[in-house]
Design a protein around this motif. Structure first.
Motif, PDB file in Angstrom:
ATOM      1  N   PRO A  66       4.476  19.330  -2.506  1.00  0.00           N
ATOM      2  CA  PRO A  66       4.868  18.414  -1.431  1.00  0.00           C
ATOM      3  C   PRO A  66       5.845  17.334  -1.920  1.00  0.00           C
ATOM      4  O   PRO A  66       5.822  16.954  -3.098  1.00  0.00           O
ATOM      5  CB  PRO A  66       3.545  17.758  -1.010  1.00  0.00           C
ATOM      6  N   SER A  67       6.657  16.878  -1.020  1.00  0.00           N
ATOM      7  CA  SER A  67       7.437  15.663  -1.266  1.00  0.00           C
ATOM      8  C   SER A  67       6.551  14.471  -0.973  1.00  0.00           C
ATOM      9  O   SER A  67       5.606  14.561  -0.195  1.00  0.00           O
ATOM     10  CB  SER A  67       8.654  15.610  -0.354  1.00  0.00           C
ATOM     11  N   VAL A  68       6.897  13.349  -1.598  1.00  0.00           N
ATOM     12  CA  VAL A  68       6.096  12.141  -1.425  1.00  0.00           C
ATOM     13  C   VAL A  68       6.975  11.020  -0.879  1.00  0.00           C
ATOM     14  O   VAL A  68       8.002  10.702  -1.462  1.00  0.00           O
ATOM     15  CB  VAL A  68       5.486  11.700  -2.770  1.00  0.00           C
ATOM     16  N   ILE A  69       6.570  10.469   0.248  1.00  0.00           N
ATOM     17  CA  ILE A  69       7.208   9.243   0.745  1.00  0.00           C
ATOM     18  C   ILE A  69       6.270   8.104   0.352  1.00  0.00           C
ATOM     19  O   ILE A  69       5.080   8.140   0.655  1.00  0.00           O
ATOM     20  CB  ILE A  69       7.366   9.261   2.283  1.00  0.00           C
ATOM     21  N   GLU A  70       6.797   7.121  -0.351  1.00  0.00           N
ATOM     22  CA  GLU A  70       5.950   6.065  -0.903  1.00  0.00           C
ATOM     23  C   GLU A  70       6.338   4.680  -0.416  1.00  0.00           C
ATOM     24  O   GLU A  70       7.278   4.087  -0.938  1.00  0.00           O
ATOM     25  CB  GLU A  70       6.015   6.095  -2.440  1.00  0.00           C
ATOM     26  N   PRO A  71       5.617   4.117   0.535  1.00  0.00           N
ATOM     27  CA  PRO A  71       5.757   2.695   0.838  1.00  0.00           C
ATOM     28  C   PRO A  71       4.829   1.895  -0.089  1.00  0.00           C
ATOM     29  O   PRO A  71       3.656   2.218  -0.210  1.00  0.00           O
ATOM     30  CB  PRO A  71       5.296   2.587   2.291  1.00  0.00           C
ATOM     31  N   SER A  72       5.401   0.903  -0.744  1.00  0.00           N
ATOM     32  CA  SER A  72       4.642   0.153  -1.750  1.00  0.00           C
ATOM     33  C   SER A  72       4.812  -1.344  -1.506  1.00  0.00           C
ATOM     34  O   SER A  72       5.926  -1.861  -1.571  1.00  0.00           O
ATOM     35  CB  SER A  72       5.178   0.560  -3.133  1.00  0.00           C
ATOM     36  N   TYR A  73       3.717  -2.020  -1.190  1.00  0.00           N
ATOM     37  CA  TYR A  73       3.760  -3.428  -0.771  1.00  0.00           C
ATOM     38  C   TYR A  73       3.268  -4.356  -1.876  1.00  0.00           C
ATOM     39  O   TYR A  73       2.184  -4.146  -2.424  1.00  0.00           O
ATOM     40  CB  TYR A  73       2.882  -3.629   0.470  1.00  0.00           C
ATOM     41  N   GLY A  74       4.039  -5.368  -2.176  1.00  0.00           N
ATOM     42  CA  GLY A  74       3.600  -6.423  -3.089  1.00  0.00           C
ATOM     43  C   GLY A  74       3.043  -7.569  -2.251  1.00  0.00           C
ATOM     44  O   GLY A  74       3.800  -8.347  -1.664  1.00  0.00           O
ATOM     45  N   ILE A  75       1.716  -7.665  -2.182  1.00  0.00           N
ATOM     46  CA  ILE A  75       1.093  -8.608  -1.249  1.00  0.00           C
ATOM     47  C   ILE A  75       1.380 -10.065  -1.631  1.00  0.00           C
ATOM     48  O   ILE A  75       1.615 -10.903  -0.767  1.00  0.00           O
ATOM     49  CB  ILE A  75      -0.428  -8.336  -1.171  1.00  0.00           C
ATOM     50  N   GLY A  76       1.400 -10.376  -2.926  1.00  0.00           N
ATOM     51  CA  GLY A  76       1.639 -11.747  -3.362  1.00  0.00           C
ATOM     52  C   GLY A  76       3.016 -12.242  -2.930  1.00  0.00           C
ATOM     53  O   GLY A  76       3.181 -13.392  -2.512  1.00  0.00           O
ATOM     54  N   ARG A  77       4.014 -11.383  -3.047  1.00  0.00           N
ATOM     55  CA  ARG A  77       5.366 -11.776  -2.638  1.00  0.00           C
ATOM     56  C   ARG A  77       5.459 -12.006  -1.138  1.00  0.00           C
ATOM     57  O   ARG A  77       6.090 -12.953  -0.671  1.00  0.00           O
ATOM     58  CB  ARG A  77       6.375 -10.697  -3.045  1.00  0.00           C
ATOM     59  N   ILE A  78       4.818 -11.113  -0.380  1.00  0.00           N
ATOM     60  CA  ILE A  78       4.842 -11.274   1.075  1.00  0.00           C
ATOM     61  C   ILE A  78       4.122 -12.570   1.438  1.00  0.00           C
ATOM     62  O   ILE A  78       4.586 -13.342   2.279  1.00  0.00           O
ATOM     63  CB  ILE A  78       4.189 -10.064   1.773  1.00  0.00           C
ATOM     64  N   LEU A  79       3.017 -12.821   0.761  1.00  0.00           N
ATOM     65  CA  LEU A  79       2.250 -14.039   1.017  1.00  0.00           C
ATOM     66  C   LEU A  79       3.103 -15.273   0.757  1.00  0.00           C
ATOM     67  O   LEU A  79       3.127 -16.214   1.561  1.00  0.00           O
ATOM     68  CB  LEU A  79       0.993 -14.043   0.140  1.00  0.00           C
TER      69      LEU A  79
END
Lengths: 624, 624
Positions: free
Chosen positions: A465-478
């Motif tokens: 399979p191909s992988v689509i990866e959304p990756s969130y840095g919570i501290g930066r968003i905060l």
């Protein structure tokens, strides 16, 4: 130019926000009484609640909404896993060291700081300035050699001692450790949570009853041993990530729910526009995918969902953009990548990566372990394939290789057509073939196996399979949310506050009795029970300060709603409800308070609607 | 004897539970495709949801209910912090190594395994058996020397090679690493979350406006480099802890809410009863505190709340006891300690520690940092104290010591009466005093300061708070809950299932259409929306297996409630609701489903009440 296009917020003073966050313990440097450690932060009660609300909304918005498989994997990770993922060899920064003191500087930051100082220096010639600007523009893509050349050419010295610095040396950004008592089991703290999901691919596919596409998600800590972390929560050594790995047929990256988001307009900053020196464009995500600007529907779907999440938790949509990676900054295997960037006082900050990583990770772990990480895809019609396989002579192999025999037979059965042919050729021409399994070499002779060729009708294909990866840095968003929520009261600029969205606010409602009085205390208790029964976090402030001063304190920590209990309350069993953002107040029965605040927090009613439903209460001025 | 007193569960076969947990991916060994790592586990979707529900309930039961200050601190911890806490020197296990292969064994386990084998051996004499039993009973308290003696006396060899083993050597159980690029900033992964709270004491006290008592809490990862972890989730290298540090006046450990729990009966196994070879007793916690069996109200309060939490999430109350630490197993500074132990197939397992740690931790960090970690206590009446202080000659010290002067003056002002007198004596007798600050020595002369003595009226005392520490190992509790929830259907013992409490169940409700049909699918959608609007997690199983077989699959993963959609449903817009524990079914309107299941999950209605409210539905047998 992007900075110029963004809305001006001339009044923003970072030091005032930082003072508030420190004073009210949203977060602060870890181990401060021991002198502190750069890049490590402790979250206090307010920051902890804000973060946990943001994570809970993330879980709802992504995991629950999309039925993702949530996992929680170990942070301690053996070296060979990270060898396979490429982190042992390539997860590095270049650094230079003071030749005398040994002090370390990240090479690109070292050059950038020097270049910026030279650009500000009136003595620097126009030619040199042009050259420096050119270097700054291309610095992100520089090799260590190119950085060394810049350092020699401009004779850059340590900013602290004035000493020379070494050539750039690589520094791996993972924290090393060992597992177990022998000291020879090398391991690292994971630099991202993603690998844990890849490694569990087979279990997850099975959990999903063998079907593609599916997404797994993980919320957990990542660790990066930054050389010299700065910029508060933006660059830290320990951080919470929320990562999704969406596994999909490489031939079909359509997304079932794409039509639901296709009309959403995003601010896109494509690689082409970056190269051409153009700005961002606002565009329907449906159009962006249709025009091939965004590679596929699944990636586009996650970008749209990302946009919605960022706004949901309080990022200003006018300071949010999606920047596409240029081909030189994208990993060689990646198909497309769009970072969600947020404009802060530090500039545009990458907060989320949305990447199509193709089949790289699963392939790498297969190569390292010989465990096939594939899914079966039912063919629209059966097909006939030519099979060439190496059939082991089990008895002979078992006799000759004893306990290793099983492994050798397993490996033989896994060989694909091309590999069997290489083996066949070697056996024919040299009479022997060296098979490597986990650093061991086994010598195979022709009599140990038989090459068989036949036709087979197959109904399924094996696909990686191909992988689509959304990756969130919570501290930066905060941090971005805190900057975007920071306000000063007009006319009283010392009075700063946070206009946090009610859904993320650490505390939803304050209760302030107008004075210390037994009768008021009874109403306070009634209001408290009302709020608790609606599972709303609250803070009672019955201290002796003026109402205005007490509201200033609750506004500071972003409590959106406040309830004043006064002597009228005792008569009518009613209270005033105040909205911190506007300081408007309405009057309502105690029995209406719980459901009204709950609806405001959930966003099922707006404050304007509340002011229509309940009579406005004219408060005395809140000035002290 | 305790094991004998506990209820028998003869049918429990651990291998069947383990098979279920692995097959349905509750959790499994980490990095399995790389051969796996002992003591590391990954939680799959079901385990992850179960764990996260347990943590969410913990947060509600403790943090929200008691208004605790939740923090989130760094896991990476500098060495000097853990030096102060005692972990660098004393957080060790003893191990022996195979003299030839270097293989490591935890010394106590090594002796225990050998002793148990010898006890089972028919050739072992009665005398030796007595001696071995005595050793086993006292093994937990053995020094390394005593363990060496046992190993030599019985000539114990490596169980794998038969080689001799070394003398016991100490092994620190913390994972070491370094922070930053220089390699000389030594750090560890925290072995517990508690230290992060102690270090933030000042900030938290300030957040609480200077008032005692207050409690802070932290939920996060801890890491212990076990020598040879076994027993699944019971002994792991990376785990989630929920810890509370309750700071209280050492002179007054009463708890405001103690009366609310005083009548609760707990199963207590006091140190006295352990020494006297007696069993547990059931006792009101109010009586246990009144009789001095449990040291104080605050500790007793947390034990009662602990009991309630354990039962809330599904621990069998008959397999739960509180065991008091014997004086030889308790840390020297601790005042009292009661472990909540749960009986599992591995024996009684410590799942929670409830300890009164006195003022040890705050004291230690004060000693290391010179930062006072104290609270102010208002005196009932002002008192007059004799002050002896060293007043620095600021000008002279500044001139002499330059930038170090500030530190020296700060240190002088912090000296207590006794320290000032030592200083005074040295200056008088030797004319000089060496003051050590952070490894540096400063030579002080009489002219640099003046000793002042005077009387002062004080209204507050500075006190170092005592700490009551409840510390929960979530993974162990989770495993105990799984064992206690494991069931086999009577008459069909292959059909195993988990009777999880609805509040912790990973998925609350299944929806099973009786066959594939467009009309049924519409009802399924309506039911799904009903459940989603009540925020209930659900699983639709519209696969083609029989209803019985599909229910067997949902029972296995502990889904407490199931909804069958049949052809009657299309006519009447109603469905059957099934309770997995009893397999009973009732019939109700689709519009009743959401609120009924929500009430069942929240526990505001029992299943028995549901069967009274709605007509029983006589299903065909679920046998396949």
């Amino acid at each position: 130019t992007e900075l110029e296009l963004a809305p001006k917020d001339a009044k923003f003073e970072r030091s005032k926000l930082e003072d508030l966050l420190k004073r009210r313990f949203f977060y602060d440097q870890s181990f401060a009484i021991y002198g502190g450690v750069a890049g490590l932060y402790d979250y206090g009660p307010m920051g902890c609640a804000l973060k946990s609300n943001m994570i809970q909304l993330w879980r709802k918005h992504f995991i629950l909404e999309e039925n993702m498989l949530e996992v929680e994997c170990s942070a301690l990770t053996p070296e060979n896993v990270l060898k396979a993922s490429g982190h042992v060899d390539r997860f590095i920064d270049w650094m230079v060291k003071d030749v005398k003191t040994g002090e370390c500087f990240r090479a690109d930051h070292f050059i950038k700081n020097h270049a910026e100082a030279l650009l500000k220096n009136a003595k620097t010639s126009a030619d040199v300035k042009n050259e420096l600007n050119d270097i700054l523009a291309r610095l992100d893509g520089y090799s260590n050699k190119e950085m060394d050349d810049v350092i020699r050419k401009f004779n850059l010295k340590s900013p602290i001692t004035g000493n020379d610095v070494t050539e750039a040396v690589s520094f791996n950004l993972m924290f090393p450790t060992q597992i177990g008592p022998t000291g020879d089991f090398r391991a690292y703290l994971r630099p991202e949570t993603a690998q844990g999901i890849f490694i569990n691919f087979k279990r997850l596919l099975e959990f999903n009853q063998g079907k593609l596409p599916f997404a797994a998600a993980q919320i957990g800590a990542g660790f990066r041993n930054e050389i010299s972390p700065r910029q508060g929560l933006i660059r830290v050594r320990e951080f919470t990530m929320c990562e999704i790995e969406h596994f999909v047929d490489p031939q079909d990256k359509a997304h079932q729910k794409f039509s639901k988001v296709a009309d959403l307009e995003l601010t896109l900053f494509s690689a082409c526009n970056q190269m051409d020196g153009k700005g961002t464009v606002r565009m329907r995500i449906g159009d962006a995918v249709a025009q091939g600007i965004v590679d596929n529907e699944t990636l586009g779907y996650y970008m749209a969902r990302c946009h919605l999440y960022m706004i949901l938790v309080g990022v200003d949509p006018n300071r949010l953009r999606f920047r596409q990676h240029m081909s030189n900054e994208m990993a060689h295997y990646a198909k497309d990548c769009w970072d969600a960037e947020v404009l802060t006082s530090y500039g545009w900050i990458e907060c989320v990566g949305n990447a199509d990583r193709a089949c790289y990770d699963l392939d790498q772990h297969y190569k390292m372990t010989n465990v096939k990480l594939v899914a079966e895809k039912t063919l629209s019609q059966p097909k006939i394939v030519q099979v060439t396989e190496a059939v082991p002579n089990k008895a002979l192999i078992g006799k000759l290789f004893k306990s290793d025999g099983k492994q050798i037979m397993a490996r033989l059965q896994e060989l694909n057509k091309e590999e069997v042919e290489v083996l066949e050729k070697a056996l024919k021409e040299k009479g022997t073939f060296d098979m490597a399994i986990n650093d061991k070499i086994f010598e195979l002779k022709p009599e140990l196996l038989e090459i068989k060729r036949y036709e087979k009708t197959v109904h399924v294909d094996e696909i990686v399979p191909s992988v689509i990866e959304p990756s969130y840095g919570i501290g930066r968003i905060l941090y971005a949310v805190l900057e975007h929520s920071f306000r000063q009261r007009e006319g009283d600029e010392q009075r700063t506050f946070l206009e946090l969205k009610p859904n993320v606010a650490p505390i939803k409602c304050s209760i302030l009795p107008i004075s210390v009085d037994e009768k008021l205390a009874q109403i306070v208790d009634a209001v408290r029970e009302e709020l608790v029964s609606h599972e709303l976090s609250l803070k009672v402030d019955d201290s002796s300060g003026s109402i205005g001063r007490r509201y200033a304190r609750t506004d500071e920590i972003g409590i959106p709603f406040g309830i004043t209990v006064d002597f009228e309350s005792v008569k009518n069993i009613d209270v005033t409800l105040r909205y911190a953002a506007t300081m408007q107040q309405v009057r309502m029965k105690v029995t209406d308070v719980g459901k009204t605040v709950e609806a405001l927090v959930k966003g099922t009613i707006t404050w304007d609607e509340v002011t229509e439903k309940f009579p406005i209460f004219q408060a005395k001025s809140e000035a002290n």
